[in-house]
Design a protein around this motif. Sequence first.
Motif, PDB file in Angstrom:
ATOM      1  N   ARG A  31       0.862  -1.153   0.014  1.00 22.36           N
ATOM      2  CA  ARG A  31       0.070  -0.120  -0.185  1.00 22.36           C
ATOM      3  C   ARG A  31       0.641   1.214   0.067  1.00 22.36           C
ATOM      4  NH1 ARG A  31      -4.849   0.458   1.094  1.00 22.36           N
ATOM      5  NH2 ARG A  31      -4.425   2.355   2.478  1.00 22.36           N
ATOM      6  N   THR A  37      -3.004   0.273  -3.739  1.00 25.13           N
ATOM      7  CA  THR A  37      -4.024   0.428  -2.517  1.00 25.13           C
ATOM      8  C   THR A  37      -5.088  -0.391  -2.726  1.00 25.13           C
ATOM      9  OG1 THR A  37      -4.941   2.389  -3.627  1.00 25.13           O
ATOM     10  CG2 THR A  37      -3.082   2.800  -2.245  1.00 25.13           C
ATOM     11  N   GLY A  38      -5.137  -1.238  -3.501  1.00 23.76           N
ATOM     12  CA  GLY A  38      -6.259  -2.089  -3.464  1.00 23.76           C
ATOM     13  C   GLY A  38      -6.313  -3.277  -2.624  1.00 23.76           C
ATOM     14  N   ILE A  78      -4.868  -7.690  -5.728  1.00 22.07           N
ATOM     15  CA  ILE A  78      -6.331  -7.672  -6.932  1.00 22.07           C
ATOM     16  C   ILE A  78      -5.973  -6.674  -8.043  1.00 22.07           C
ATOM     17  CG2 ILE A  78      -6.946  -5.390  -5.564  1.00 22.07           C
ATOM     18  CD1 ILE A  78      -9.211  -7.968  -7.084  1.00 22.07           C
ATOM     19  N   CYS A 102     -19.831  -0.968  -0.209  1.00 20.13           N
ATOM     20  CA  CYS A 102     -18.874   0.088   0.106  1.00 20.13           C
ATOM     21  C   CYS A 102     -17.339  -0.432  -0.486  1.00 20.13           C
ATOM     22  CB  CYS A 102     -18.367   0.408   1.745  1.00 20.13           C
ATOM     23  SG  CYS A 102     -17.440  -0.988   2.379  1.00 20.13           S
ATOM     24  N   PHE A 104     -14.710  -2.241   0.507  1.00 17.23           N
ATOM     25  CA  PHE A 104     -13.574  -2.567   1.153  1.00 17.23           C
ATOM     26  C   PHE A 104     -13.432  -3.871   1.427  1.00 17.23           C
ATOM     27  CE2 PHE A 104     -10.487   0.320   3.450  1.00 17.23           C
ATOM     28  CZ  PHE A 104     -10.062  -0.569   4.297  1.00 17.23           C
TER      29      PHE A 104
ATOM     30  N   LEU B  25     -14.217  -0.338  -7.782  1.00 15.95           N
ATOM     31  CA  LEU B  25     -14.233  -0.943  -6.538  1.00 15.95           C
ATOM     32  C   LEU B  25     -13.829  -2.306  -6.696  1.00 15.95           C
ATOM     33  CD1 LEU B  25     -17.274   0.591  -4.587  1.00 15.95           C
ATOM     34  CD2 LEU B  25     -14.954   1.330  -4.486  1.00 15.95           C
ATOM     35  N   GLY B  28     -10.207  -3.041  -7.369  1.00 15.05           N
ATOM     36  CA  GLY B  28      -9.289  -2.458  -6.487  1.00 15.05           C
ATOM     37  C   GLY B  28      -8.920  -0.855  -6.600  1.00 15.05           C
ATOM     38  N   TYR B  32      -9.955   5.171  -0.741  1.00 17.64           N
ATOM     39  CA  TYR B  32     -10.513   5.450   0.494  1.00 17.64           C
ATOM     40  C   TYR B  32      -9.708   6.544   1.216  1.00 17.64           C
ATOM     41  CZ  TYR B  32     -13.057   1.318  -0.550  1.00 17.64           C
ATOM     42  OH  TYR B  32     -13.693   0.334  -1.224  1.00 17.64           O
ATOM     43  N   ASP B  34      -7.240   6.537   3.738  1.00 18.73           N
ATOM     44  CA  ASP B  34      -6.090   6.184   3.878  1.00 18.73           C
ATOM     45  C   ASP B  34      -5.140   6.039   2.575  1.00 18.73           C
ATOM     46  OD1 ASP B  34      -3.921   3.210   5.035  1.00 18.73           O
ATOM     47  OD2 ASP B  34      -3.645   5.473   5.430  1.00 18.73           O
ATOM     48  N   ASP B  35      -5.676   5.803   1.409  1.00 18.91           N
ATOM     49  CA  ASP B  35      -5.051   5.707   0.153  1.00 18.91           C
ATOM     50  C   ASP B  35      -4.664   7.074  -0.407  1.00 18.91           C
ATOM     51  OD1 ASP B  35      -7.683   3.371  -1.225  1.00 18.91           O
ATOM     52  OD2 ASP B  35      -6.140   3.237   0.074  1.00 18.91           O
ATOM     53  N   ARG B  37      -2.307  10.199  -0.135  1.00 20.53           N
ATOM     54  CA  ARG B  37      -1.001  10.590  -0.005  1.00 20.53           C
ATOM     55  C   ARG B  37      -1.021  12.284  -0.166  1.00 20.53           C
ATOM     56  NH1 ARG B  37       0.262   5.372  -0.374  1.00 20.53           N
ATOM     57  NH2 ARG B  37      -1.379   4.583   0.928  1.00 20.53           N
ATOM     58  N   MET B  41       3.525  14.326   4.372  1.00 20.39           N
ATOM     59  CA  MET B  41       2.377  13.589   5.177  1.00 20.39           C
ATOM     60  C   MET B  41       2.875  13.215   6.520  1.00 20.39           C
ATOM     61  SD  MET B  41      -0.688  11.230   4.155  1.00 20.39           S
ATOM     62  CE  MET B  41       0.239   9.803   4.076  1.00 20.39           C
ATOM     63  N   HIS B  43       2.027  11.182  10.287  1.00 25.80           N
ATOM     64  CA  HIS B  43       0.939  10.147  10.921  1.00 25.80           C
ATOM     65  C   HIS B  43       1.056  10.437  12.448  1.00 25.80           C
ATOM     66  CE1 HIS B  43       0.682   7.607   7.136  1.00 25.80           C
ATOM     67  NE2 HIS B  43       1.936   8.188   7.033  1.00 25.80           N
ATOM     68  N   LEU B 202     -15.441  -1.911   8.239  1.00 20.19           N
ATOM     69  CA  LEU B 202     -14.427  -2.501   8.089  1.00 20.19           C
ATOM     70  C   LEU B 202     -13.033  -1.804   7.657  1.00 20.19           C
ATOM     71  CD1 LEU B 202     -12.922  -5.177   7.476  1.00 20.19           C
ATOM     72  CD2 LEU B 202     -13.914  -5.178   5.012  1.00 20.19           C
ATOM     73  N   GLU B 203     -13.567  -0.381   6.963  1.00 19.31           N
ATOM     74  CA  GLU B 203     -12.474   0.543   6.931  1.00 19.31           C
ATOM     75  C   GLU B 203     -12.731   1.442   8.148  1.00 19.31           C
ATOM     76  OE1 GLU B 203     -13.626   4.238   5.046  1.00 19.31           O
ATOM     77  OE2 GLU B 203     -11.677   4.990   4.703  1.00 19.31           O
ATOM     78  N   PRO B 204     -11.679   1.589   8.931  1.00 20.06           N
ATOM     79  CA  PRO B 204     -11.492   2.197  10.246  1.00 20.06           C
ATOM     80  C   PRO B 204     -11.750   3.672   9.856  1.00 20.06           C
ATOM     81  CG  PRO B 204      -9.273   1.246   9.977  1.00 20.06           C
ATOM     82  CD  PRO B 204     -10.321   0.869   8.639  1.00 20.06           C
ATOM     83  N   VAL B 252     -15.961   5.634   1.043  1.00 20.95           N
ATOM     84  CA  VAL B 252     -15.820   5.291   2.459  1.00 20.95           C
ATOM     85  C   VAL B 252     -16.202   3.977   2.548  1.00 20.95           C
ATOM     86  CG1 VAL B 252     -17.178   5.778   4.511  1.00 20.95           C
ATOM     87  CG2 VAL B 252     -16.983   7.793   3.195  1.00 20.95           C
ATOM     88  N   GLY B 253     -15.487   3.098   3.444  1.00 21.72           N
ATOM     89  CA  GLY B 253     -15.862   1.908   3.688  1.00 21.72           C
ATOM     90  C   GLY B 253     -16.658   1.423   4.812  1.00 21.72           C
ATOM     91  N   LYS B 281      -2.234  12.540   9.324  1.00 22.78           N
ATOM     92  CA  LYS B 281      -3.327  11.602   9.038  1.00 22.78           C
ATOM     93  C   LYS B 281      -3.411  10.462  10.100  1.00 22.78           C
ATOM     94  CE  LYS B 281      -3.373   8.969   4.952  1.00 22.78           C
ATOM     95  NZ  LYS B 281      -3.042   7.624   4.269  1.00 22.78           N
TER      96      LYS B 281
END
Lengths: 161, 790, 285
Positions: A31, A37-38, A78, A102, A104, B25, B28, B32, B34-35, B37, B41, B43, B202-204, B252-253, B281
């Motif tokens: 990632r 990032t998939g 992926i 979504c 994810f 989607l 892939g 999201y 976190d993808d 950049r 940046m 953290h 699932l996506e935090p 948004v996950g 981030k």
Amino acid sequence: MDPTVPIELEVNGTPVRRRVEPRLCLADFLRYDLELTGTHVGCEHGVCGACTVRVDGVLVRACLMLAVQAEGCRVETIEGVSGAGEVSDLQQAFAEANALQCGFCTPGMLLTAHEILRRYPDADPARIRVALSGNYCRCTGYQAIVDAVHRVGGARGRGTR
Amino acid sequence: MSTPPVHERESYIGQSVVRPQTARLLAGRGVYTDDVRLPRMTHVAFLRSPHAHARIRALDVTAARALPGVVAVVTGEEIARVCDGWVGTLAHFAGMKSAKQFPLALGRATWQGEPVAAVVAETRALAEDGVASVRVEWEPLPAVTDAETALDPATPVVHPELGDNLAFALDVVAGDVARAFAEADLVVRETFLTGRHTGVTLEPRTILADFDPAERKLTVYHSFQAPHMMQDILARHLRLPEQDVRVICKDVGGSFGIKVHIYPDEMAACALAVLLGRPVKFVADRLESFQSDIHARDHRVTAELAVRRDGTFVGMRLDDLTGIGPYSVYPRTSAVEGNQIARLAPGVYKLRDYAAAVRVVLQNKTPMCQYRAVGHPIAFAVMEGMVDLAARELGLDPVEVRRRNLITADMYPCTAPTGYFFERLSHEEALDKILEMSEYARLCEERDRLRARRVYRGLGLCMFIELTTPGPAFYGIGGARISSQDGCTLKLEPTGKVVCLTGVTEQGQGTDTIIAQVVATALGVRLEDVRVLTGDTMVTPYGGGTWASRGAGIGGEAALLSGKALRQGILRVAAAILACEPEDLDLRASRIVDALTGEVRLDLPELGRIAYFRPDTLPKDFQAELAVTRHYVPRHQGFAFTNGVQLSHVEVDVETGFVRLLKHWVVEDCGRIINPRLVDEQLRGAIVQGIGAALWEHCVYDAQGQLLTGTMMDYLVPLAAETPEIVVGHVETPTAYSEGGFKGAGEAGTAGAPGAVLNAVNDALAPLGARVTTQPITPEVVLRALGTLP
Amino acid sequence: MKPAPFVYHRPASLPDALTLLERYGPEGRILAGGQSLVPALNMRLATPGALIDINRIAGLDEIRLGTEGLVLGALARLDEVERSPLVAAHAPLIAQALPHVAHLAVRTRSSVGGCVAHADPAAELPACLVALGGTVRALSRRGPREIAAAEFFRGVCTTALGPDEVLTAVVVPRLAPGWRSRFDELARRHGDYALVALAAHARVADGTLAEARLVLAGVGTTPVRAARAEAALTGRRVDAAALDAATRALAVELDPPSDVHASAALRRHLAGVLLRRAVRGLAEA
């Protein structure tokens, strides 16, 4: 002192050479270092399945493998699997059934579903459900996913991919 | 070249079109937060309190600051200088109280997981190394963890300045409950417990804040449901002009209400960006998510239902106690869940004599707030549990008891004793339909036969209403800057395509798609000619985002109004080009046609070319207007209620206490359906979420306020093997309060699922004289009810 | 959750691995499948100074039938073991148990050695090994060692392995005539750690358990051999009275833990249920 070590591996058919900290997991390497990032990170416990990739042809939790352990390996994410058209029938079935919301969990779901059908071409919905139990989805309630995978299994069996 | 005439205006309403974003989607290529950049940046990782309640005696960050790769270590005092605190109360919840909350704890931590110090570094790993190097001297204090004793004089007060641990008290009184109870032939009484649980997206939670010190502009990428709300809050609390704050929601996950609240760690990340002038981030890892995502549904409800011998209800009392966190969550408050339980519970039935009391008490646990179907699952598990209980005690059929008490078609419009207004619902139709769909009579007969063979199956119904499409009074009346209106901008591009900007947002439910379907229908263009953009406060009209199932009813209506307005604008331009009247023309399938004959006169790319590049060919006094914005405020009274019924079929292994879900049905009336497949899938996902709460999900605390279920191994989410096939049916009662007639559907599945499962388990256990009233219904709960375990 | 920093070694041979183990002492951890260790690293529950990755050491992944029995190398992946015809034929108990271990993408990496050395009391494979009377092979600079499975598991995630030893293989005796196996597990969800699991291996003759090896997971700090329950069953016709006696004996000999997933009482009760089902199943098969 430089804590990084060199690694060389193949990712989605492309040779890759980087220096990484030993503690960097394969998911984060893909990632952040390779910007693929998939592959998603959902738990870092190895439970949710969002980070599922293929290493030397085998399904693996990328959050539980260190990048350094992938030295000399053939990693497929992926992006590579999709780009090669390997799961196009599953992708189409997922889209038609709305087996993703979504998105994810979806990369992990696709790779896992593909492997399930490879191992159990005649998998019935019950078998599919058990085999997909390592992939957490919060949005769909699983039914559309199971239906899509089952339909593709049937089509593959009839040779009508 | 002659094109065939277009006679029909294509309507996409009611079509199960595939969502266009699934393609990316599935490849892939979702983006999201976190993808994302950004250059330079950083953290952030947080030092979080390991104690439920503790004074911070000393905080030494020198070692952390010195670590290579650490950019800054910041404590509560420093953050408070750039970020104002907040109080999670609303004026219309009279008497509600909550203490002021800051991004990082000041002097004292009041829940396990509360952020206390922030370490900003070049990587998340380095930031965590920094956190491990911070030296803290804690003085643990007694933790308040039992809601039942929270108001006892001997119990410590979480925030002494508030006087006690009562955050909010509500009494709802309608009719004459005392008289009703006196008249009753029987009063059934039960106490229900629902275990605290959480959303587990699932996506935090993820936020990336970028502050440009040169222009003093803040851009925030946020996995969130309500970007305009966040923009407003960031501007006010970080003391920046609102127009200099931009919030962008990428993919948004999953959110489910978890991502619509203000979190101290997210505010801290934004404040840090302002302090440092570098992007910061924050990704809540899974351990942090369990400890700090809002929890929900920790309630003890005692209910009494007074009935006549013939099964008709005469009155009801309900007493709800809920233990939230040490703060009411900002800005929506943690009182809404209890408020809705009290007001929703009797909503399906003709009950007029009703009294409910709600007590919301502070605890040293993770803060609690709105999560999908807020209050509904509890309200209806209680009500429907009481209905089945009464039926059993009276020896009556539970379906028949419901029929005798339902609000019937002839009674609408009506106002519930608790204040909710019902335009028109379809309880009888929905009930009839589910019984038919499921072959209920056959299942009952099979259940009875199998009982003789000691196989214990059960069937459980849960009738429910769902509040959707909230009107302006919902939050605004309390002083919250939460927008209940929404807007839609449509632009015709020179190539004849349509760009749609909407204030409602997308988290996977298909908002983008249904808005496009409405726009294409209202305009008269092909669906593939419409592009929808959501989730950018600088670009979209001001709106409320997604919550309380408002996307279709409010966003959809704004899109419809906007579509009609742009259609008029396009026809005016076409008329100017064709030298006729706009009324002579129509727009169908992206082509200007003769309104009577359907003959194609002009296509949109040609219209666009002329309007944008050759206005010299149009009349001198003519101005083309090919971009419109329309807003919509829902004008119905309060909410657009929907209704439904669910049926669960289970088998209980009475030796092990394990519950197996055999099948599940739902009939839902959510008004005019825009995309049937998306609605069905929303229902399925929401049902499984409710099932998770019914059987597995539980945030368990020990007496010291330590969270015992803080990992994915310990907190059990529903997985594919244990979840049932779910059959969906519909009734459609559009609302007359809007032109589209759309209502919401996102939460209905969760609203009715736990009640159905609870009733099914109790139906299975009934021959053995056992009953369960606690969720999650674990093997332990079942075996204790059976007397197998003490 | 990112691990604390550590140094990483990938020895090419067992002697090299042993040298490293000795060098690092308690700061060194063997990395095999990583499916238990890496989550612990991620959560900073384990913060070793060095990881010794043995995954590339040749010859450790065999699944072989030898004179001593079925040999499963330390690096044999659980997925390979689950699908192996040799295992199906010679240790069907293990083949029955492995589908319960987590999920496919974990089993592809999870190793026999890692799973056994990790010694989670709720894990399936350790219970199977004890039930089958297996042996653990270990190697240190002092030489090779064999430890009976019954003596190998000492406590929660604690084994007889010395700090300088590496588990190299497990051996399961050849299946003798008349012996049958049955693995049962009760878990809240498929793939979860067992609330209770029973690895049952018995010599059945004429509806009677002539010899029984009943080993439970999830009811103690190690796999628990239900010796009293076995005694109550051995040599008796498997009827209601025998099952009652066995269940009572089991309830007495078990002292299960209580945790957030199950109380001691629940575990004790479920163990009894599994016992009855397994024994009935074995006797009727």
